[in-house]
Write an enzyme that holds these catalytic residues in place. Structure first.
Site, mmCIF file in Angstrom:
data_model
loop_
_atom_site.group_PDB
_atom_site.id
_atom_site.type_symbol
_atom_site.label_atom_id
_atom_site.label_comp_id
_atom_site.label_asym_id
_atom_site.label_seq_id
_atom_site.Cartn_x
_atom_site.Cartn_y
_atom_site.Cartn_z
ATOM 1 N N HIS A 219 0.012 -3.204 -10.967
ATOM 2 C CA HIS A 219 0.960 -2.135 -10.574
ATOM 3 C C HIS A 219 1.351 -1.391 -11.850
ATOM 4 C CE1 HIS A 219 3.856 -0.040 -8.238
ATOM 5 N NE2 HIS A 219 4.723 -1.000 -7.952
ATOM 6 N N HIS B 226 -7.271 2.386 -6.534
ATOM 7 C CA HIS B 226 -5.936 2.451 -5.943
ATOM 8 C C HIS B 226 -6.009 1.985 -4.506
ATOM 9 C CE1 HIS B 226 -2.022 4.014 -4.722
ATOM 10 N NE2 HIS B 226 -1.738 3.986 -6.005
ATOM 11 N N ASP C 216 -2.208 5.853 -14.198
ATOM 12 C CA ASP C 216 -2.033 5.110 -15.446
ATOM 13 C C ASP C 216 -3.146 5.341 -16.453
ATOM 14 O OD1 ASP C 216 0.376 3.893 -14.831
ATOM 15 O OD2 ASP C 216 -0.619 2.426 -13.564
HETATM 16 N N1 CMC Z 1 -12.635 -2.021 -11.696
HETATM 17 C C1 CMC Z 1 -13.704 -2.590 -11.075
HETATM 18 N N2 CMC Z 1 -13.747 -2.860 -9.758
HETATM 19 C C2 CMC Z 1 -12.678 -2.566 -9.019
HETATM 20 C C3 CMC Z 1 -11.540 -1.962 -9.593
HETATM 21 C C4 CMC Z 1 -11.536 -1.705 -10.976
HETATM 22 N N3 CMC Z 1 -10.473 -1.136 -11.555
HETATM 23 N N4 CMC Z 1 -10.607 -1.778 -8.617
HETATM 24 C C5 CMC Z 1 -11.147 -2.245 -7.482
HETATM 25 N N5 CMC Z 1 -12.406 -2.714 -7.715
HETATM 26 C C6 CMC Z 1 -13.333 -3.264 -6.723
HETATM 27 C C7 CMC Z 1 -12.898 -4.639 -6.269
HETATM 28 O O1 CMC Z 1 -13.494 -5.652 -7.041
HETATM 29 C C8 CMC Z 1 -13.361 -4.667 -4.834
HETATM 30 O O2 CMC Z 1 -14.748 -4.924 -4.820
HETATM 31 P P1 CMC Z 1 -15.407 -5.754 -3.589
HETATM 32 O O3 CMC Z 1 -15.200 -4.909 -2.380
HETATM 33 O O4 CMC Z 1 -16.841 -5.874 -3.990
HETATM 34 O O5 CMC Z 1 -14.690 -7.056 -3.531
HETATM 35 C C9 CMC Z 1 -13.174 -3.222 -4.352
HETATM 36 O O6 CMC Z 1 -13.233 -2.425 -5.555
HETATM 37 C C10 CMC Z 1 -11.831 -2.989 -3.653
HETATM 38 O O7 CMC Z 1 -10.808 -3.447 -4.525
HETATM 39 P P2 CMC Z 1 -9.527 -4.258 -4.051
HETATM 40 O O8 CMC Z 1 -9.023 -5.102 -5.163
HETATM 41 O O9 CMC Z 1 -9.817 -4.931 -2.749
HETATM 42 O O10 CMC Z 1 -8.527 -3.053 -3.783
HETATM 43 P P3 CMC Z 1 -6.979 -3.158 -3.708
HETATM 44 O O11 CMC Z 1 -6.531 -2.005 -2.909
HETATM 45 O O12 CMC Z 1 -6.543 -4.509 -3.255
HETATM 46 O O13 CMC Z 1 -6.497 -3.010 -5.254
HETATM 47 C C11 CMC Z 1 -5.843 -2.055 -7.312
HETATM 48 C C12 CMC Z 1 -6.070 -1.817 -5.807
HETATM 49 C C13 CMC Z 1 -5.111 -0.856 -7.888
HETATM 50 C C14 CMC Z 1 -4.963 -3.306 -7.508
HETATM 51 C C15 CMC Z 1 -7.222 -2.252 -7.984
HETATM 52 O O14 CMC Z 1 -8.004 -1.089 -7.839
HETATM 53 C C16 CMC Z 1 -7.088 -2.589 -9.467
HETATM 54 O O15 CMC Z 1 -6.913 -3.766 -9.822
HETATM 55 N N6 CMC Z 1 -7.160 -1.562 -10.384
HETATM 56 C C17 CMC Z 1 -6.924 -1.790 -11.801
HETATM 57 C C18 CMC Z 1 -5.419 -1.889 -12.070
HETATM 58 C C19 CMC Z 1 -4.738 -0.535 -11.990
HETATM 59 O O16 CMC Z 1 -5.201 0.453 -12.549
HETATM 60 N N7 CMC Z 1 -3.567 -0.521 -11.327
HETATM 61 C C20 CMC Z 1 -2.711 0.684 -11.241
HETATM 62 C C21 CMC Z 1 -2.615 1.230 -9.857
HETATM 63 S S1 CMC Z 1 -1.935 2.892 -9.843
HETATM 64 C C22 CMC Z 1 -0.323 2.730 -10.395
HETATM 65 C C23 CMC Z 1 0.557 2.058 -9.411
HETATM 66 O O17 CMC Z 1 0.722 2.575 -8.284
HETATM 67 O O18 CMC Z 1 1.112 1.030 -9.763
#
Ligand code: CMC
Length: 432
Positions: free
Chosen positions: A269, A310, A368
């Site tokens: 987050h 996201h 971010d």
């Molecule tokens: N790098 C590589 N792979 C990724 C990434 C990433 N940054 N983000 C998601 N994926 C992959 C993930 O491994 C999954 O793959 P699979 O379907 O093969 O298992 C797929 O994409 C879907 O990801 P998810 O984790 O199921 O998606 P989510 O909605 O649960 O998570 C997130 C969203 C923001 C936590 C995630 O994209 C992430 O960890 N990003 C990096 C951290 C980040 O930048 N966070 C800030 C978010 S914006 C500011 C805020 O609102 O706080």
């Protein structure tokens, strides 16, 4: 207001003769929602870990269309607000639902300025923290501690009290944020200056010392104001939902916002802006980027590209675009033409946007990705990045809290899919 559709949804459960009818509601924008609230009385719960498909409340504050990459605050697009408005005006909009006229804006800005100081006794709290405490740890503590000071305005059922609390929180967050930085530096706290603008005053409290004035660059103050503005609200994200959940018990708003700060801290987050810079520093050079992209795609490697992806946006985060433009303005103002970190960020973005893995999973840069580079250029240390996110997000948290408390609401209480032991008899310790 939402509207109930004439035709309900029907849920057919194996072994049950009659389908269960579930009302459907339409909001003003976005998908319809199916009301599953009555399922419990029929002996069923829904299951949705991470609230991926669950709307937990009605809200009229912020709307996101993740496929389009649209973000509206009270109907106004974020790009227009970033271009034509400013942070305090947006705070007013989030809290009151409409943009202020000139007189109302002046009055609001004056009110916020009147609340920028914190109680002198609060300074003692900082002494209890180790000099190397993370500033987010300090913020969790001192914002919660505000509950101990404002007994005059913590009747949550009084709309006037709620608004005074909102003003106090918006006004005091930069003061507390700067104090948490000064504590780590071992420098004296700098009192707020009410002759300065909101962001200007924050930078002054961060960087001035009693021995030396700090002349705040108008470009940097504008960039800081824009960073606050771009973080101001984002509907039911993890920290805002935490504020709502804590607040739904009737807990006081300072404690509820402190809970939101704790939720924001994680790298998935608000902690991501700090994680982006740490990641870029670890990557070290443009030549190493392909290796990190390979790691991000490897299922057996936990590494993720921070600042990418996201839960809601499956398109460019509109805030990231504004942030990228601000980043260029700031680096130009500072005469930084060839910043190696920015060069790495640009190359990482270019490669990731073309890579099949990221394209297929619709992973785009989020807010971010560029904010850390701007903050670093302004001179803000990395460990303060999430504190700045928290400061910017405060009007969103408190606007959602006010919206919830001002409407009919229930205590938040999710259910579970139990997978533990069935009932069994206690065994005496000697017999185990
Ligand atoms: N790098 C590589 N792979 C990724 C990434 C990433 N940054 N983000 C998601 N994926 C992959 C993930 O491994 C999954 O793959 P699979 O379907 O093969 O298992 C797929 O994409 C879907 O990801 P998810 O984790 O199921 O998606 P989510 O909605 O649960 O998570 C997130 C969203 C923001 C936590 C995630 O994209 C992430 O960890 N990003 C990096 C951290 C980040 O930048 N966070 C800030 C978010 S914006 C500011 C805020 O609102 O706080």
């Amino acid at each position: 207001m939402s509207e109930q559709k004439t035709q309900p949804a029907e849920l057919k459960i194996p072994g049950v003769d009659e389908p269960i009818e579930l009302p459907i509601y339409s909001g003003n924008l976005g998908p319809d929602v199916i009301d599953v609230g009555k399922l419990t009385s029929q002996g069923h719960f829904t299951y949705d870990p991470g609230f991926v498909s669950t709307a937990a409340c009605e809200s009229g504050i912020t709307y996101i269309d993740g496929d389009e990459g649209t973000l509206l605050h009270r109907g106004y697009p974020i790009e227009q607000l970033a271009d034509k408005s400013d942070y305090l005006e947006l705070c007013y909009l989030l809290l009151n639902g409409e943009l202020p006229n000139a007189a109302a804006k002046t009055e609001f800005v004056d009110t916020i300025k009147n609340h920028t100081m914190v109680n002198e006794q609060l300074r003692s709290f900082f002494k209890g923290f180790s000099h190397d405490a993370h500033p987010m740890a300090i913020m969790c503590g001192v914002v919660g501690a505000l509950s101990a000071f404002y007994h005059d305005s913590t009747d949550i059922d009084n709309p006037q009290h709620r608004m005074i609390t909102a003003h106090r929180l918006i006004a005091k967050m930069p003061t507390l944020a700067a104090m948490s930085y000064k504590h780590a530096q071992g420098q004296p706290f700098i009192y707020p200056r009410n002759d300065m603008g909101y962001a200007e005053n924050f930078l002054h409290m961060m960087f001035a010392t009693p021995c030396e004035e700090y002349a705040v660059s108008p470009t940097l103050a504008k960039a800081m104001d824009r960073i606050f503005l771009l973080h101001a609200d984002h509907e039911q994200n993890a920290s805002t939902s935490t504020v709502r959940l804590a607040g739904s018990t009737g807990a006081n708003p300072f404690a509820s916002v402190a809970a939101g700060i704790a939720a924001l801290w994680g790298p998935s987050h608000g902690g991501a802006n700090e994680a982006v810079l740490t990641m870029l520093e670890e990557i070290g050079s443009v030549d190493n980027i392909p290796e990190y992209v390979r790691r991000a795609k490897d299922k057996d490697d936990p590494f993720r590209i921070m600042g990418f992806g996201h839960r809601v946006y499956k398109n460019y985060d509109p805030r990231a675009k504004v942030m990228q433009q601000t980043c260029h303005e700031v680096l130009e103002e500072l005469g930084v033409q060839d910043d190696p970190v920015l060069a790495m960020a640009r190359e990482l973005e270019r490669i990731a946007l073309e890579d099949e893995y990221f394209v297929e999973k619709r992973l785009y840069p989020n807010v971010d990705f560029y904010s850390g580079i701007i903050l670093k250029a302004i001179g803000i240390p990395v460990e303060m990045f999430t504190v700045i996110f928290a400061t910017g997000r405060t009007p969103g948290w408190i606007a959602h809290w006010c919206e919830m408390i001002g409407s009919s609401y229930k205590i938040g209480r999710p259910r579970q899919l139990y997978t533990g032991s069935a009932k069994r008899d206690f065994v005496e310790v000697a017999d185990r």
